[in-house]
Scaffold this active site. Structure first.
Site, PDB file in Angstrom:
ATOM      1  N   MET A  12       0.860  -1.193   0.000  1.00  0.00           N
ATOM      2  CA  MET A  12       0.000   0.000   0.000  1.00  0.00           C
ATOM      3  C   MET A  12       0.891   1.235   0.000  1.00  0.00           C
ATOM      4  SD  MET A  12      -3.158  -1.046   2.526  1.00  0.00           S
ATOM      5  CE  MET A  12      -2.175  -1.983   3.697  1.00  0.00           C
TER       6      MET A  12
ATOM      7  N   GLN B 136       8.221  -3.943  -5.040  1.00  0.00           N
ATOM      8  CA  GLN B 136       7.242  -3.824  -6.120  1.00  0.00           C
ATOM      9  C   GLN B 136       7.550  -2.642  -7.028  1.00  0.00           C
ATOM     10  OE1 GLN B 136       3.133  -2.271  -5.898  1.00  0.00           O
ATOM     11  NE2 GLN B 136       2.502  -4.353  -6.380  1.00  0.00           N
TER      12      GLN B 136
ATOM     13  N   CYS C  95      -2.468  -0.856 -10.126  1.00  0.00           N
ATOM     14  CA  CYS C  95      -2.719   0.498  -9.620  1.00  0.00           C
ATOM     15  C   CYS C  95      -3.741   1.215 -10.520  1.00  0.00           C
ATOM     16  CB  CYS C  95      -1.417   1.296  -9.553  1.00  0.00           C
ATOM     17  SG  CYS C  95      -1.680   2.943  -8.854  1.00  0.00           S
TER      18      CYS C  95
ATOM     19  N   LYS D 227       1.318  -8.608  -9.587  1.00  0.00           N
ATOM     20  CA  LYS D 227       0.041  -8.382  -8.902  1.00  0.00           C
ATOM     21  C   LYS D 227      -0.925  -7.783  -9.901  1.00  0.00           C
ATOM     22  CE  LYS D 227      -1.906  -6.410  -4.650  1.00  0.00           C
ATOM     23  NZ  LYS D 227      -2.487  -5.109  -5.034  1.00  0.00           N
TER      24      LYS D 227
ATOM     25  N   GLY E  47      -8.474  -9.154  -1.465  1.00  0.00           N
ATOM     26  CA  GLY E  47      -9.706  -8.382  -1.642  1.00  0.00           C
ATOM     27  C   GLY E  47     -10.738  -8.646  -0.578  1.00  0.00           C
ATOM     28  N   ASP E  48     -10.961  -7.632   0.281  1.00  0.00           N
ATOM     29  CA  ASP E  48     -12.037  -7.656   1.274  1.00  0.00           C
ATOM     30  C   ASP E  48     -11.834  -8.666   2.398  1.00  0.00           C
ATOM     31  OD1 ASP E  48     -13.133  -5.741  -0.309  1.00  0.00           O
ATOM     32  OD2 ASP E  48     -14.772  -6.978  -1.084  1.00  0.00           O
TER      33      ASP E  48
ATOM     34  N   GLY F 280      -4.925  -6.010   2.874  1.00  0.00           N
ATOM     35  CA  GLY F 280      -4.537  -4.606   2.804  1.00  0.00           C
ATOM     36  C   GLY F 280      -5.249  -3.789   3.871  1.00  0.00           C
ATOM     37  N   ARG F 281      -6.433  -3.275   3.528  1.00  0.00           N
ATOM     38  CA  ARG F 281      -7.140  -2.359   4.429  1.00  0.00           C
ATOM     39  C   ARG F 281      -7.462  -2.996   5.777  1.00  0.00           C
ATOM     40  NH1 ARG F 281     -11.516  -1.085   0.170  1.00  0.00           N
ATOM     41  NH2 ARG F 281     -10.974  -3.266  -0.203  1.00  0.00           N
TER      42      ARG F 281
HETATM   43  C1  LIG Z   1      -3.952   3.196   0.450  1.00  0.00           C
HETATM   44  C2  LIG Z   1      -3.727   2.063  -0.513  1.00  0.00           C
HETATM   45  C3  LIG Z   1      -2.572   2.025  -1.263  1.00  0.00           C
HETATM   46  C4  LIG Z   1      -2.339   0.976  -2.157  1.00  0.00           C
HETATM   47  N1  LIG Z   1      -1.157   0.915  -2.830  1.00  0.00           N
HETATM   48  C5  LIG Z   1      -0.860  -0.187  -3.586  1.00  0.00           C
HETATM   49  C6  LIG Z   1       0.440  -0.363  -4.142  1.00  0.00           C
HETATM   50  O1  LIG Z   1       1.355   0.453  -3.954  1.00  0.00           O
HETATM   51  N2  LIG Z   1       0.640  -1.482  -4.904  1.00  0.00           N
HETATM   52  C7  LIG Z   1      -0.341  -2.421  -5.103  1.00  0.00           C
HETATM   53  O2  LIG Z   1      -0.106  -3.418  -5.803  1.00  0.00           O
HETATM   54  N3  LIG Z   1      -1.571  -2.283  -4.576  1.00  0.00           N
HETATM   55  C8  LIG Z   1      -1.846  -1.200  -3.798  1.00  0.00           C
HETATM   56  N4  LIG Z   1      -3.063  -1.111  -3.191  1.00  0.00           N
HETATM   57  C9  LIG Z   1      -4.040  -2.205  -3.345  1.00  0.00           C
HETATM   58  C10 LIG Z   1      -3.904  -3.231  -2.226  1.00  0.00           C
HETATM   59  O3  LIG Z   1      -2.640  -3.873  -2.273  1.00  0.00           O
HETATM   60  C11 LIG Z   1      -5.005  -4.304  -2.322  1.00  0.00           C
HETATM   61  O4  LIG Z   1      -4.901  -4.962  -3.549  1.00  0.00           O
HETATM   62  C12 LIG Z   1      -6.407  -3.699  -2.189  1.00  0.00           C
HETATM   63  O5  LIG Z   1      -6.465  -2.750  -1.140  1.00  0.00           O
HETATM   64  C13 LIG Z   1      -7.457  -4.799  -1.932  1.00  0.00           C
HETATM   65  O6  LIG Z   1      -7.167  -5.522  -0.763  1.00  0.00           O
HETATM   66  P1  LIG Z   1      -7.940  -5.226   0.642  1.00  0.00           P
HETATM   67  O7  LIG Z   1      -9.421  -5.394   0.368  1.00  0.00           O
HETATM   68  O8  LIG Z   1      -7.404  -6.277   1.577  1.00  0.00           O
HETATM   69  O9  LIG Z   1      -7.621  -3.829   1.040  1.00  0.00           O
HETATM   70  C14 LIG Z   1      -3.322  -0.046  -2.319  1.00  0.00           C
HETATM   71  C15 LIG Z   1      -4.493   0.008  -1.573  1.00  0.00           C
HETATM   72  C16 LIG Z   1      -4.711   1.038  -0.667  1.00  0.00           C
HETATM   73  C17 LIG Z   1      -5.971   1.046   0.155  1.00  0.00           C
END
Ligand SMILES: Cc1cc2nc3c(=O)[nH]c(=O)nc-3n(C[C@H](O)[C@H](O)[C@H](O)COP(=O)(O)O)c2cc1C
Length: 299
Positions: A10, A63, A93, A132, A194-195, A217-218
């Site tokens: 992230m 990455q 992204c 990714k 995801g989620d 992630g979140r």
């Molecule tokens: C603030 C933020 C920054 C992110 N930055 C990246 C990143 O630098 N590279 C990447 O592959 N995904 C990035 N993502 C996507 C996350 O890696 C992930 O795929 C996405 O949030 C879904 O997963 P989650 O539902 O567990 O959050 C980012 C997501 C968020 C919320």
């Protein structure tokens, strides 16, 4: 079923201190936030800061974000020389100024360009190459399976799937059936994403999709103890938060440390009584120490 839980990359969040905290809570292989390949090759000081790795983080993938195969290859070589255990290509992204340059999720729309980039990267480095991806560009072009097959053919060691399309950004529910379709289509390990907001969600994703590991992630923001996979008592959570703040202070440049302390403490406020007004006070705090005082007053 053993749970292999990983911290998602992230931007401006998963820097070395947060990654190390996640690892200490039990997270599997780590990935850096996205690193702009061109800025890295140009020697941009802020970009170089993103490549820092702390002892205890390994294995950690770096990455890369980019669209020019030669620039990406040069950036990957430098990261490998600096100790990256793997190189991950960002094909997910969704940010407008990123896709406008043909980078990130834009590569989902251009399988030929993606294949050339992966081939060039594969030749450039000795460490594993991973990628990714998203579900596709939009709901008319859901091509994660096609891209995954191409990536496998070009020699990637594993792939992570965040199954929303670029158009979906972060809206709606992540369609896990796309993760399952990719798992069925390739032999390399697939990391589902995801989620996922709990260890129970992660187990459900593994059962539903057959993925080899789950990336969070979140759900890890303000809750790195999610990687423990079990209940974490309040005093242990406090210890983890103190450890995180100390790592930020020790290892990040001062201007970044104050921003990161405030940002993560604001997430750690989640669920505490009076969180909304505390967050305002946190962001007004003149120093990281003052922000910590506000937080522990609430805790
Ligand atoms: C603030 C933020 C920054 C992110 N930055 C990246 C990143 O630098 N590279 C990447 O592959 N995904 C990035 N993502 C996507 C996350 O890696 C992930 O795929 C996405 O949030 C879904 O997963 P989650 O539902 O567990 O959050 C980012 C997501 C968020 C919320």
């Amino acid at each position: 079923m053993t749970l292999d839980l990983r911290l998602a990359p992230m931007a401006a969040v998963t820097n070395a201190p947060f990654r190390l905290v996640a690892r200490e809570c039990g997270a599997g292989p780590l990935t850096s936030e996205e690193i702009d390949a061109r800025a890295l090759v140009a020697g941009n000081a802020r970009t170089l800061e993103l490549t820092r790795v702390l002892p205890g983080e390994q294995p950690v993938a770096m990455q890369l974000l980019g669209a020019d195969p030669d620039v990406l290859a040069e950036a990957a070589r430098r990261l490998e020389a600096a100790g990256a255990d793997a190189i991950d290509l960002n094909m997910g992204c969704p940010v407008a100024k990123v896709v406008a340059k043909g980078q990130g999720a834009a590569l989902m729309r251009d399988p030929l360009a993606a294949a050339l980039i992966l081939r060039t990267l594969r030749k450039a480095i000795g460490v594993p190459l991973t990628v990714k991806i998203r579900g596709g560009w939009d709901d008319r072009t859901v091509n994660a399976v096609e891209i995954a097959r191409i990536a496998e053919r070009e020699g990637v060691a594993a792939l992570t799937v965040h199954p929303r399309t670029r158009s979906q950004q972060f809206a709606g529910v992540a369609p896990w059936e796309i993760v399952a379709a990719v798992v069925d289509a390739v032999r390399v390990p697939v990391v589902g994403n995801g989620d996922v907001r709990s260890a129970a969600d992660a187990a459900a994703m593994m059962r539903a999709t057959g993925c080899a590991a789950v990336m969070i992630g979140r759900g890890a923001l303000g809750a790195p103890w999610i990687f423990r996979g079990a209940h974490v008592p309040r005093d242990e959570r406090a210890r983890i938060i103190r450890r995180h703040c100390a790592l930020i202070e020790t290892h990040l440049a001062p201007r970044l440390a104050i921003v990161q302390t405030k940002k993560h403490l604001a997430w750690y406020c989640h669920g505490l009584a009076g969180a909304a007004s505390a967050r305002e006070a946190l962001f007004r705090a003149p120093t990281a120490a003052a922000a910590q005082d506000v937080f522990w007053g609430l805790w």
